[in-house]
Design an enzyme around this catalytic site. Structure first.
Site, PDB file in Angstrom:
ATOM      1  N   LYS A  15       0.818  -1.220   0.000  1.00 11.08           N
ATOM      2  CA  LYS A  15       0.000   0.000   0.000  1.00 11.08           C
ATOM      3  C   LYS A  15       0.851   1.269   0.000  1.00 11.08           C
ATOM      4  O   LYS A  15       0.573   2.221  -0.729  1.00 11.08           O
ATOM      5  CB  LYS A  15      -0.927  -0.037   1.210  1.00 11.08           C
ATOM      6  CG  LYS A  15      -2.052   0.966   1.200  1.00 11.08           C
ATOM      7  CD  LYS A  15      -3.118   0.630   2.216  1.00 11.08           C
ATOM      8  CE  LYS A  15      -2.636   0.572   3.644  1.00 11.08           C
ATOM      9  NZ  LYS A  15      -2.182  -0.742   4.103  1.00 11.08           N
ATOM     10  N   THR A  16       1.910   1.291   0.824  1.00 13.21           N
ATOM     11  CA  THR A  16       2.749   2.486   0.899  1.00 13.21           C
ATOM     12  C   THR A  16       3.517   2.698  -0.403  1.00 13.21           C
ATOM     13  O   THR A  16       3.665   3.835  -0.873  1.00 13.21           O
ATOM     14  CB  THR A  16       3.728   2.383   2.081  1.00 13.21           C
ATOM     15  OG1 THR A  16       2.975   2.303   3.292  1.00 13.21           O
ATOM     16  CG2 THR A  16       4.649   3.581   2.150  1.00 13.21           C
ATOM     17  N   LYS A  37      -1.107  10.329   6.384  1.00 13.78           N
ATOM     18  CA  LYS A  37      -1.184   9.042   7.075  1.00 13.78           C
ATOM     19  C   LYS A  37      -1.899   9.300   8.393  1.00 13.78           C
ATOM     20  O   LYS A  37      -1.295   9.821   9.355  1.00 13.78           O
ATOM     21  CB  LYS A  37       0.220   8.481   7.331  1.00 13.78           C
ATOM     22  CG  LYS A  37       0.227   7.115   8.018  1.00 13.78           C
ATOM     23  CD  LYS A  37      -0.224   6.009   7.076  1.00 13.78           C
ATOM     24  CE  LYS A  37      -0.089   4.630   7.736  1.00 13.78           C
ATOM     25  NZ  LYS A  37      -0.442   3.551   6.823  1.00 13.78           N
ATOM     26  N   THR A  41       1.181   3.014  12.962  1.00 20.00           N
ATOM     27  CA  THR A  41       1.375   2.091  14.074  1.00 20.00           C
ATOM     28  C   THR A  41       2.667   1.300  13.893  1.00 20.00           C
ATOM     29  O   THR A  41       3.154   1.119  12.779  1.00 20.00           O
ATOM     30  CB  THR A  41       0.198   1.098  14.194  1.00 20.00           C
ATOM     31  OG1 THR A  41       0.157   0.267  13.032  1.00 20.00           O
ATOM     32  CG2 THR A  41      -1.121   1.840  14.331  1.00 20.00           C
ATOM     33  N   GLU A 110      -3.556   7.528   3.100  1.00 18.46           N
ATOM     34  CA  GLU A 110      -3.221   6.110   3.180  1.00 18.46           C
ATOM     35  C   GLU A 110      -3.752   5.506   4.474  1.00 18.46           C
ATOM     36  O   GLU A 110      -3.402   5.943   5.575  1.00 18.46           O
ATOM     37  CB  GLU A 110      -1.707   5.896   3.101  1.00 18.46           C
ATOM     38  CG  GLU A 110      -1.338   4.420   3.099  1.00 18.46           C
ATOM     39  CD  GLU A 110       0.147   4.167   3.233  1.00 18.46           C
ATOM     40  OE1 GLU A 110       0.517   3.069   3.695  1.00 18.46           O
ATOM     41  OE2 GLU A 110       0.940   5.064   2.891  1.00 18.46           O
ATOM     42  N   GLY A 111      -4.574   4.491   4.343  1.00 16.17           N
ATOM     43  CA  GLY A 111      -5.156   3.832   5.499  1.00 16.17           C
ATOM     44  C   GLY A 111      -4.185   2.898   6.187  1.00 16.17           C
ATOM     45  O   GLY A 111      -3.001   2.797   5.841  1.00 16.17           O
ATOM     46  N   GLY A 113      -3.852  -1.062   7.059  1.00 15.24           N
ATOM     47  CA  GLY A 113      -4.423  -2.374   6.798  1.00 15.24           C
ATOM     48  C   GLY A 113      -5.585  -2.300   5.832  1.00 15.24           C
ATOM     49  O   GLY A 113      -5.556  -1.571   4.844  1.00 15.24           O
ATOM     50  N   PRO A 201       5.672  -3.540  -9.703  1.00 20.19           N
ATOM     51  CA  PRO A 201       6.543  -4.718  -9.585  1.00 20.19           C
ATOM     52  C   PRO A 201       7.039  -4.932  -8.161  1.00 20.19           C
ATOM     53  O   PRO A 201       7.315  -3.958  -7.439  1.00 20.19           O
ATOM     54  CB  PRO A 201       7.706  -4.381 -10.528  1.00 20.19           C
ATOM     55  CG  PRO A 201       7.175  -3.345 -11.461  1.00 20.19           C
ATOM     56  CD  PRO A 201       6.193  -2.548 -10.661  1.00 20.19           C
ATOM     57  N   GLY A 203       9.400  -5.461  -5.107  1.00 16.46           N
ATOM     58  CA  GLY A 203      10.720  -4.904  -4.844  1.00 16.46           C
ATOM     59  C   GLY A 203      10.903  -3.459  -5.277  1.00 16.46           C
ATOM     60  O   GLY A 203      12.001  -2.920  -5.143  1.00 16.46           O
TER      61      GLY A 203
END
Length: 248
Positions: A15-16, A37, A41, A110-111, A113, A201, A203
């Site tokens: 996600k990040t 954000k 956590t 950005e959530g 989870g 992709p 990585g």
């Protein structure tokens, strides 16, 4: 689209990195970008969080804002209660996003989870904050087995809350995808009812920032300021129909 919420079907699915790629593509297109954000956590007081990672990858022109930080790697509500720190409300998240949107072309929220992870004791989630702003939600999903179910459930949860799922991006496309991953490319739009808007992709977060910024638009569809298109990607990776299979 000035505010876009980025949610996932679970944790550790890219996600990040996807948020960073969207930010990089938008900056390359000449847009001013902020990454919000709401709840970070599992990160110590002096450690860089997800918003800082987006700035590192997408570039120093990106504005980063974190509203709350909790030390244990748990759902925000649980982490807040265990730490004795205050929870975040949907209104606080929406207000922060709206403030950023007043002087940025794009705000990425950005959530933590999945979509319905609790942010407070009343059970509010990222979806409640998105609903306050009538903002679209991008779903980040893994490539392999289980993603059809989790992505479709997330899309249904969004629609049940009168929210618009913008599309789905595969958060970590394998260098050597297995059969399930390849089949999922073709099946995800039909199962979830939302378009495939890119594949990052695996990585990619380990690339140098310069290489990341140069490559990011090629991972994302034009709706996300990129140049990626589903057709050629599917032609390359989706398996051909079985011999003798009946059409339809």
């Amino acid at each position: 689209m000035s505010v876009l919420f980025v949610s996932g079907t679970g944790t550790e699915i890219g996600k990040t990195v996807v948020t960073s790629a969207i930010a990089a593509a938008a900056v390359a297109a000449g847009r001013s970008v902020a990454v919000l954000k709401p709840a970070q956590t599992g990160v110590g007081p002096d450690e860089p969080g997800d918003a800082a990672e987006a700035v590192r990858l997408a570039g120093p022109s990106v504005t980063a804002l974190e509203l709350a930080r909790y030390p244990e790697p748990l759902a925000p509500d649980t982490a807040a209660r265990r730490s004795g720190l205050p929870c975040l409300s949907p209104a606080e998240i929406a207000e922060a996003a709206a403030r950023l949107a007043s002087d940025h072309d794009l705000v990425l929220v950005e959530g933590a989870g999945g979509l319905l992870v609790r942010f407070d004791e009343d059970g509010h989630t990222l979806a409640d904050a998105a609903r306050l702003l009538s903002a679209p939600v991008l779903v980040v999903a893994p490539a392999g087995l289980g993603t059809l179910n989790s992505t479709t459930l997330t899309a249904e949860a969004l629609r049940a809350r009168a929210l618009s799922p913008l599309g789905v991006v595969v958060g970590s496309w394998p260098a050597e995808p297995d059969l399930a991953s390849r089949c999922n490319l073709a099946d995800l739009p039909g199962s979830s009812g939302i378009p495939l808007l890119g594949a990052v992709p695996e990585g990619s977060g380990a690339l140098s920032p310069d290489r990341f910024r140069a490559a990011a638009p090629g991972w994302l569809a034009p709706a996300l300021d990129g140049t990626w298109t589903a057709g050629p990607f599917l032609t390359r990776w989706a398996p051909p129909p079985l011999a003798g299979a009946l059409p339809g």
